[in-house]
Write an enzyme that holds these catalytic residues in place. Structure first.
Site: not given
Ligand code: NAD
Ligand code: MLT
Length: 317
Positions: A285, A259, A154, A264, A235
């Protein structure tokens, strides 16, 4: 499935829409933040379900101490603060809101990319300190540069779409990405080695799991172009922070925007040194920390819990 949820405990700060929606359906809500483990357990014993963000850790010992707990709702994407094995073994349903904060995380990532390319953070700081350093903070155009996107789910896709629009070339790696899909989206289909070899900037968007832990490490960093920029809004732990710090100090990594961290809040000396490095932009974060994302995930988690809790069928699961 009807889990008969009559009372919910909210243990982290989530948007007000969550509590309001539960109350609208007659569910009792108690809200207390930052409780020590024993007090959290005592509260959970009085409730059918809990809503968390990422601060509360729902560990195996907590799950085992609270046999009445039916549901854990994570107002956010990652469920790494919940012991999923213990939850499964104890019949506790875990729900999250994947997608509810993707745009916010994507926009922060894009902001990080721009900040790195134009030294926005250190140049802004220098102005506050009364300096006028035009030469020191000269940057580079993103146009024509190659962005490596590791994890094309996503958030990775949203980032790619926006960075393509500003003229970057995008090479994507994801074990589930096909050549056809990459072509359709206008990105180059790459293997992980292509990411290291081709990218001027690399951004990570995978979950943290054994396969992605320290994906960027001493060896893979050494395979990257000299001056490579690194962005991690996914992460902590996907990028080996000690290796990144060493590479920054050696002048191989050109800069990093982070981030998320393996610890953390951060307290370790090497992490403090990393975030203080002059070529590092760091945020605590904040990827999902926008009014829109927080309200979206708060409402979405309440909707899911209300449907599974037998209160309504009005919302899609
Ligand atoms: P998602 O599940 O939509 O996408 C993750 C992608 O990673 C998938 O398409 C999967 O096939 C791929 N993947 C799995 N193993 C892999 C590998 N070894 N090499 C390469 N790609 C691989 O997830 P998302 O919603 O796009 O979220 C991505 C990350 O962002 C997650 O770790 C989520 O927790 C994090 N996140 C962080 C914040 C924040 O506040 N900083 C906010 C939202 C999400
Ligand atoms: C998440 O995985 O949704 C993000 O890290 C953001 C949060 O913890 O709210």
């Amino acid at each position: 499935m009807n889990l008969d949820v009559k009372s919910v405990f909210i243990s982290d700060r989530v948007g007000p829409g969550c509590e309001a929606l539960f109350k609208e359906h007659g569910v009792e809500v108690t809200t207390k933040y930052g409780l020590p483990k024993d007090e959290l357990i005592a509260e959970l014993k009085k409730h059918d379900a809990v809503v968390v963000r990422s601060e509360t850790k729902i560990t195996a010992d907590i799950i085992e101490a609270v046999p009445n707990l039916k549901m854990v709702g994570r107002a956010g994407t990652g469920t790494d603060n919940i012991d999923l094995t213990a939850a499964t073994n104890n019949g506790v349903v875990v729900l999250n809101t994947p997608g509810g904060n993707s745009i916010s995380a994507c926009e922060l990532t894009c902001g990080m990319i721009y900040a790195l390319s134009r030294n926005i953070v250190p140049a802004g700081q220098s102005m506050k300190e009364g300096r006028w350093d035009r030469k020191l903070y000269s940057g580079f155009e993103l146009y024509g540069k190659t962005l490596g996107v590791v994890g094309f789910g996503r958030i990775g896709r949203e980032v790619a779409q926006r960075m393509l629009a500003c003229g970057m070339k995008v090479v994507a790696y994801d074990p589930f990405l096909t050549r056809d899909e990459a072509k359709r989206l206008g990105v180059e289909f790459g293997h992980i080695d292509d990411i290291w070899k081709l990218s001027d900037m690399i951004t990570f968007h995978t979950p943290l799991m054994p396969e992605t832990k320290n994906l960027l490490n001493k060896d893979t960093l050494a395979r990257c172009k000299k001056g490579v920029y690194v962005v991690n809004v996914a992460r902590g732990g996907i990028v080996d922070e000690q290796a990144l710090l060493d590479s920054l100090k050696a002048g191989h990594c050109g800069g990093a925007a982070l981030d998320v961290f393996s610890e953390e809040p951060i307290t370790s000396a090497h992490l403090l040194e990393l975030v203080k490095h002059s070529r590092v932009v760091a945020t605590p974060h904040l990827g999902a920390s926008t009014a829109e994302a927080q309200e979206r995930v708060a409402v979405e988690i309440a909707e899911q819990m209300l449907v599974l809790g037998g209160h309504t069928n009005r919302y899609p699961l």
